[in-house]
Design a protein around this motif. Structure first.
Motif, PDB file in Angstrom:
ATOM      1  N   MET A 142       0.704  -1.274   0.029  1.00 28.61           N
ATOM      2  CA  MET A 142       0.134   0.024  -0.053  1.00 28.61           C
ATOM      3  C   MET A 142       0.795   1.106   0.052  1.00 28.61           C
ATOM      4  SD  MET A 142      -3.436   0.689   2.261  1.00 28.61           S
ATOM      5  CE  MET A 142      -2.962   1.395   3.861  1.00 28.61           C
ATOM      6  N   ILE A 143       0.632   2.223  -0.698  1.00 27.37           N
ATOM      7  CA  ILE A 143       1.488   3.304  -1.162  1.00 27.37           C
ATOM      8  C   ILE A 143       0.945   4.430   0.117  1.00 27.37           C
ATOM      9  CG2 ILE A 143       1.977   5.324  -2.426  1.00 27.37           C
ATOM     10  CD1 ILE A 143       1.689   3.345  -4.971  1.00 27.37           C
ATOM     11  N   GLU A 144      -0.257   4.662  -0.028  1.00 30.47           N
ATOM     12  CA  GLU A 144      -0.815   5.453   1.035  1.00 30.47           C
ATOM     13  C   GLU A 144      -0.580   5.253   2.324  1.00 30.47           C
ATOM     14  OE1 GLU A 144      -4.430   2.808   0.305  1.00 30.47           O
ATOM     15  OE2 GLU A 144      -2.848   3.781  -0.996  1.00 30.47           O
ATOM     16  N   LYS A 145      -0.635   6.181   3.387  1.00 23.80           N
ATOM     17  CA  LYS A 145      -0.712   5.962   4.708  1.00 23.80           C
ATOM     18  C   LYS A 145      -1.820   6.703   5.293  1.00 23.80           C
ATOM     19  CE  LYS A 145       1.692   6.574   9.208  1.00 23.80           C
ATOM     20  NZ  LYS A 145       2.811   6.994   9.835  1.00 23.80           N
ATOM     21  N   VAL A 146      -2.837   5.708   5.914  1.00 21.34           N
ATOM     22  CA  VAL A 146      -4.042   6.305   6.390  1.00 21.34           C
ATOM     23  C   VAL A 146      -3.973   6.757   7.667  1.00 21.34           C
ATOM     24  CG1 VAL A 146      -6.495   5.411   6.682  1.00 21.34           C
ATOM     25  CG2 VAL A 146      -4.975   4.685   4.840  1.00 21.34           C
ATOM     26  N   PHE A 147      -4.517   7.899   8.178  1.00 23.14           N
ATOM     27  CA  PHE A 147      -4.754   8.569   9.480  1.00 23.14           C
ATOM     28  C   PHE A 147      -6.242   8.661   9.942  1.00 23.14           C
ATOM     29  CE2 PHE A 147      -0.947  10.055   7.387  1.00 23.14           C
ATOM     30  CZ  PHE A 147      -0.001   9.971   8.385  1.00 23.14           C
ATOM     31  N   ASN A 148      -6.577   8.669  11.120  1.00 26.42           N
ATOM     32  CA  ASN A 148      -7.787   8.572  11.590  1.00 26.42           C
ATOM     33  C   ASN A 148      -8.025   9.636  12.601  1.00 26.42           C
ATOM     34  OD1 ASN A 148      -9.530   6.342   9.823  1.00 26.42           O
ATOM     35  ND2 ASN A 148      -7.861   4.939  11.099  1.00 26.42           N
ATOM     36  N   MET A 149      -9.310  10.483  12.534  1.00 31.58           N
ATOM     37  CA  MET A 149      -9.522  11.255  13.519  1.00 31.58           C
ATOM     38  C   MET A 149     -10.567  10.626  14.468  1.00 31.58           C
ATOM     39  SD  MET A 149      -9.590  15.023  11.759  1.00 31.58           S
ATOM     40  CE  MET A 149     -11.215  14.632  10.732  1.00 31.58           C
ATOM     41  N   THR A 150     -10.673  11.205  15.678  1.00 26.26           N
ATOM     42  CA  THR A 150     -11.850  10.851  16.558  1.00 26.26           C
ATOM     43  C   THR A 150     -13.102  11.452  16.247  1.00 26.26           C
ATOM     44  OG1 THR A 150     -10.131  10.374  18.266  1.00 26.26           O
ATOM     45  CG2 THR A 150     -12.269  10.593  19.223  1.00 26.26           C
TER      46      THR A 150
END
Length: 105
Positions: free
Chosen positions: A1-9
């Motif tokens: 996977m090329i992208e890095k995923v971030f999540n918010m609360t």
């Protein structure tokens, strides 16, 4: 996977969530209830502030407090004195983007 995923609360609880802090950018998610905000400080980079919901009350340098509603985007120059508050009943939710990333973070 090329992208890095971030999540918010998702929620209404007060928070300052440092979602991304790397050498390129700082991406910060903030939620404030009435009469909450940040301590007065000077911008340590160029700051781009997006109001997602609620009303932002902000005083910059020696200006009076200005108010900005949802979907407003502010560009605040490096070294500007900032006083960020939620003076309203509705929850204030912001995204703060600092670019370039502050060097001393």
């Amino acid at each position: 996977m090329i992208e890095k995923v971030f999540n918010m609360t998702n929620g209404n609880d007060p928070m300052i969530e440092k979602v991304i802090q790397d050498e390129n950018v700082h991406y910060i998610h903030m939620i404030f209830n009435k009469d909450e905000g940040l301590p007065e400080h000077f911008a340590n980079s160029n700051v781009y502030m997006t109001v997602l919901r609620g009303t932002l009350s902000i005083a910059l340098d020696e200006q009076e407090v200005h108010r900005y509603g949802a979907y407003s985007i502010l560009k605040i120059p490096f070294k500007t004195k900032m006083n960020v508050k939620n003076l309203d009943e509705e929850v204030l939710e912001l995204i703060v983007l600092k670019a370039p990333a502050p060097q001393n973070a």
